[in-house]
Design a protein around this motif. Structure first.
Motif, PDB file in Angstrom:
ATOM      1  N   VAL B 155       0.680  -1.212   0.019  1.00 43.06           N
ATOM      2  CA  VAL B 155       0.044  -0.036   0.027  1.00 43.06           C
ATOM      3  C   VAL B 155       0.934   1.266  -0.049  1.00 43.06           C
ATOM      4  O   VAL B 155       0.567   2.143  -0.854  1.00 43.06           O
ATOM      5  CB  VAL B 155      -0.847   0.019   1.381  1.00 43.06           C
ATOM      6  N   SER B 156       1.870   1.089   0.670  1.00 41.37           N
ATOM      7  CA  SER B 156       2.772   2.462   0.975  1.00 41.37           C
ATOM      8  C   SER B 156       3.630   2.657  -0.466  1.00 41.37           C
ATOM      9  O   SER B 156       3.554   3.846  -0.766  1.00 41.37           O
ATOM     10  CB  SER B 156       3.821   2.024   1.921  1.00 41.37           C
ATOM     11  N   THR B 157       4.145   1.678  -1.058  1.00 40.89           N
ATOM     12  CA  THR B 157       4.617   1.816  -2.358  1.00 40.89           C
ATOM     13  C   THR B 157       3.899   2.151  -3.425  1.00 40.89           C
ATOM     14  O   THR B 157       4.328   2.987  -4.055  1.00 40.89           O
ATOM     15  CB  THR B 157       5.380   0.285  -2.740  1.00 40.89           C
ATOM     16  N   ALA B 158       2.918   1.517  -3.451  1.00 38.25           N
ATOM     17  CA  ALA B 158       1.812   2.232  -4.556  1.00 38.25           C
ATOM     18  C   ALA B 158       1.526   3.673  -4.292  1.00 38.25           C
ATOM     19  O   ALA B 158       1.173   4.426  -5.551  1.00 38.25           O
ATOM     20  CB  ALA B 158       0.345   1.352  -4.568  1.00 38.25           C
ATOM     21  N   LYS B 191      -9.181   1.579   6.132  1.00 37.29           N
ATOM     22  CA  LYS B 191      -9.645   2.713   5.164  1.00 37.29           C
ATOM     23  C   LYS B 191      -8.466   4.006   5.645  1.00 37.29           C
ATOM     24  O   LYS B 191      -8.268   4.713   4.447  1.00 37.29           O
ATOM     25  CB  LYS B 191     -10.953   3.231   5.241  1.00 37.29           C
ATOM     26  N   GLU B 192      -8.441   4.191   6.691  1.00 36.02           N
ATOM     27  CA  GLU B 192      -7.591   5.490   7.091  1.00 36.02           C
ATOM     28  C   GLU B 192      -6.342   5.276   6.621  1.00 36.02           C
ATOM     29  O   GLU B 192      -5.430   6.098   6.149  1.00 36.02           O
ATOM     30  CB  GLU B 192      -7.572   5.746   8.544  1.00 36.02           C
ATOM     31  N   LYS B 193      -5.703   3.860   6.783  1.00 36.89           N
ATOM     32  CA  LYS B 193      -4.314   3.827   6.455  1.00 36.89           C
ATOM     33  C   LYS B 193      -4.043   3.713   5.014  1.00 36.89           C
ATOM     34  O   LYS B 193      -3.084   4.341   4.538  1.00 36.89           O
ATOM     35  CB  LYS B 193      -3.731   2.274   6.962  1.00 36.89           C
ATOM     36  N   GLY B 198      -1.964   7.806   0.722  1.00 33.43           N
ATOM     37  CA  GLY B 198      -2.141   8.450  -0.732  1.00 33.43           C
ATOM     38  C   GLY B 198      -3.303   7.840  -1.625  1.00 33.43           C
ATOM     39  O   GLY B 198      -3.083   8.001  -2.952  1.00 33.43           O
ATOM     40  N   TRP B 199      -4.035   7.078  -1.105  1.00 28.45           N
ATOM     41  CA  TRP B 199      -4.999   6.225  -1.919  1.00 28.45           C
ATOM     42  C   TRP B 199      -6.251   7.057  -1.966  1.00 28.45           C
ATOM     43  O   TRP B 199      -6.650   7.495  -1.093  1.00 28.45           O
ATOM     44  CB  TRP B 199      -5.271   4.626  -1.547  1.00 28.45           C
ATOM     45  N   ASN B 223      -4.162   8.898  -8.304  1.00 24.34           N
ATOM     46  CA  ASN B 223      -3.844   7.932  -7.064  1.00 24.34           C
ATOM     47  C   ASN B 223      -4.242   6.469  -7.573  1.00 24.34           C
ATOM     48  O   ASN B 223      -4.989   6.362  -8.481  1.00 24.34           O
ATOM     49  CB  ASN B 223      -4.401   8.493  -5.952  1.00 24.34           C
ATOM     50  N   PRO B 224      -3.693   5.535  -6.826  1.00 20.38           N
ATOM     51  CA  PRO B 224      -4.164   4.195  -6.644  1.00 20.38           C
ATOM     52  C   PRO B 224      -5.822   4.326  -6.090  1.00 20.38           C
ATOM     53  O   PRO B 224      -5.604   5.251  -5.132  1.00 20.38           O
ATOM     54  CB  PRO B 224      -3.283   3.381  -6.073  1.00 20.38           C
ATOM     55  N   THR B 225      -6.289   3.324  -6.421  1.00 17.06           N
ATOM     56  CA  THR B 225      -7.904   3.360  -5.858  1.00 17.06           C
ATOM     57  C   THR B 225      -8.103   2.044  -4.979  1.00 17.06           C
ATOM     58  O   THR B 225      -7.722   0.964  -5.461  1.00 17.06           O
ATOM     59  CB  THR B 225      -8.876   3.390  -7.010  1.00 17.06           C
TER      60      THR B 225
END
Ligand code: TPP
Ligand code: MG
Lengths: 310, 275
Positions: B155-158, B191-193, B198-199, B223-225
């Protein structure tokens, strides 16, 4: 074997409140009573296996006797560095309980097969590796694991495994068990192949091949002395495991035979070094790879060069 | 065929497949049927005749334990013959409980250990960007799966790489194998994370075709979704809905006619025909 594990752990926790059981979201119908009756000794960490191993290390370093529980690949391969650094390197005696040895999760596919786990776990310094042969050995291994100063990995099948040993066996971690004495062939079995081993013995005895059967429940440390003494004057040594032939029982046996200059015929029964893409239940896959009593017996007779096959 | 007819026939097939093979995870499969049907019949650009067509959208079923549902949708879409479904978990077959990409056309990635799919998806999304390709990468994860630390690395990398060609769907069916998901890690924190990394975060009703379709038709954003799909584990069979035990149980012979009847009855059908 799962039932035997939790039965014994329940007995133990009643006397020893330092015992803790952590699970990676597994245990439905197996851990239910334990979870209900010992909420202070239980936690579902969730789908967080790496975290679970680290936590277990921390709890153990704080004086708890920690058992972690999941399906084998998720609690071994997935978390290998946590095990290596947090448990083995630091000599932290957490007990890793893996479910589904070998091809127990047959149709689930290769992500769930556990056929390299002995090799992987035995490669780690300080790790004690136990692959019990039946529910009795499971109970004994769990009980004795409490006295260990080093981490251990106990490899369990799923369920419905038959009892093979007598209930009064003299079980020690690191000491193989002789289930039956014999003169011609020595069969060394590990894990849930013990049942198959007993059937092979029956078949061989029927045609007058005197066969000895050893349950080598501990792969590391390996009972070198037992193998040296029992292979004496035999015509053939056979290793049986539901595991790849390299790095598991067969490799250990070969090590001992060669380094002690024991020249003897040796048959390795196990799985090839590959992922199994064929879909099948445990029995089907065992048959496909020659791990059934009939196929093993035939191979033994071939090796002995006995003409009348079963 | 209308979407609701496809969904219904797949649910019926799933009852039979899990009954015959006595395998677990029927609840996990029933909760994603509608999402998969919309994906394969309204969203994904794929070619069943050419499963490895270069420009196809990629779909990864990260919750591999629900592969039976994906097999059904792939067969319906024409990736392979429907009769192959009868070999699900049959000795000597190709359809294992968890999907094997080397065995089955249309399976992009072999999964079964949770928490692997997203990182692989991030890799595919990055490769597409590097090659200036326009296809999208869709990943379906389960809610319990989001507990895995590896998910959060991905998630962080995306987020960091602004991989706007990446769409994650979370099957929020509220149950995992041995607890309620919100008791282990709340969906609110999930969801918050995602948001904090940045998603774009969306929510849909995971058993309403229009809601699913609207949620998955992603306009090109920065952004990614991630799309959180509100679903019910075991959806379609009242006896199974929301019950943890149906993570493990499989239908028995004596249940079959009731279950199939329930799926057949139009009144009880949860899909509006117009949907
Ligand atoms: C890494 C890993 N740990 C454990 C499992 C065993 N397992 C399979 S499904 C499951 C529960 C999953 O719950 P959830 O992610 O919410 O999926 P659902 O069944 O609800 O679709 C578990 C623990 C696994 N497949 N992979
Ligand atoms: Mg879930």
């Amino acid at each position: 074997m799962r039932k035997a594990f939790i039965k014994k752990l329940t007995e133990l926790v009643e006397k020893d409140k330092d015992i803790q059981l952590l699970t990676g979201d597994l245990g439905f119908s197996v851990l239910d009573d334990f979870k209900m009756n010992f909420p202070n000794n239980y936690l579902n960490v969730g789908l967080m296996e790496a975290n679970m191993i680290g936590m277990a290390a921390g709890m153990s370093l704080s004086g708890k006797k920690v058992f972690v529980y999941s399906i084998i690949p998720f609690i071994t391969y997935r978390v290998l560095e946590q095990i290596r650094n947090d448990l083995c390197y630091q000599e932290v005696p957490v007990k890793i309980i893996g479910v589904g040895e070998g091809l127990s999760y047959g149709v689930a596919g290769a992500t769930h097969h556990s056929i390299e786990d002995i090799a992987v776990m035995s490669a780690l310094p300080n790790m004690i590796v136990i692959s019990p042969g039946d529910p009795i050995e499971v109970e004994m291994a769990i009980e004795k694991s409490l006295n260990l100063d080093l981490p251990c990995y106990i490899r369990l099948a799923k369920s419905g495994d038959p009892v093979i040993n007598n209930s009064d066996i003299d079980f020690e971690i690191g000491k193989g068990l002789i289930l039956k004495k014999g003169r011609d062939v020595l069969i060394v079995s590990t894990g849930n192949m013990l049942e198959v081993g007993t059937k092979v013995v029956e078949k061989l005895e029927k045609i007058n091949v005197s066969t000895e059967l050893v349950s080598m429940h501990t792969i590391k440390p390996f009972d070198e002395n037992l193998l040296i003494s029992e292979s004496k004057n035999k015509k053939l040594v056979v290793s049986i495991e539901e595991h790849v032939k390299t790095g598991g029982l067969a490799s250990r046996v070969a090590d001992v035979l060669i380094s002690n200059e024991i020249r003897i015929k040796f048959l390795r029964v196990g799985l090839p070094d590959k992922f199994i893409h064929v879909v099948g239940e445990q029995e089907y896959l065992r048959d496909l790879y020659g791990l059934t009593p009939d196929k093993i017996t035939d191979k033994i007779l071939e090796k002995l060069e006995v003409k009348n096959k079963t | 065929m209308e979407l609701y007819e496809i969904s219904r026939s797949i649910r019926k097939k799933l009852i039979m497949m899990h009954y015959k093979s006595r395998t677990s995870h029927i609840g996990s499969a029933l909760s994603i049927v509608d999402i998969l049907v919309v994906l394969y019949f309204r969203i994904l650009s794929v070619n069943p005749q050419k499963p490895s067509w270069e420009k196809r959208d990629r779909f990864i079923l990260s919750k591999g334990h629900a592969a039976s549902a994906l097999y059904c949708v792939l067969a319906e879409k024409g990736f392979f013959e429907k009769k192959l479904l009868d070999t699900y978990c049959v000795n000597g077959g190709k359809l294992s409980e968890h999907p094997d990409r080397l065995n089955v056309p249309g399976i992009e990635v072999s999964t079964g250990s949770l928490g692997h799919g997203l990182s692989i998806g991030v890799g595919m999304a990055l490769a597409a960007k590097r090659d200036k390709k326009n296809h999208k990468i869709f990943i379906l994860m389960s809610d319990g799966e989001c507990e895995e630390g590896s998910v959060w690395e991905a998630v962080s990398t995306a987020g960091r790489l602004n991989l706007n060609n990446l769409v994650v769907i979370i099957d929020y069916n509220k149950l995992q194998a041995y607890d309620r998901t919100d008791d282990i890690q709340s969906i609110k924190s999930v969801k918050e994370k995602f948001r904090n990394s940045g998603w774009d975060v969306r929510e849909i009703e995971g058993h309403e075709f229009s809601s699913i379709e609207k949620g998955l038709k992603i306009p090109i954003a920065e952004n990614p979704t991630v799309v959180v799909a509100n679903t019910i584990k075991g959806k379609g069979i009242k006896e199974m809905e929301g019950k943890m035990e149906w993570h493990y149980k499989s239908p028995k012979k004596e249940n079959l006619s009731d279950f199939l009847k329930e799926l057949n009855s139009d009144e009880k059908s949860f899909h509006k025909k117009t949907d």
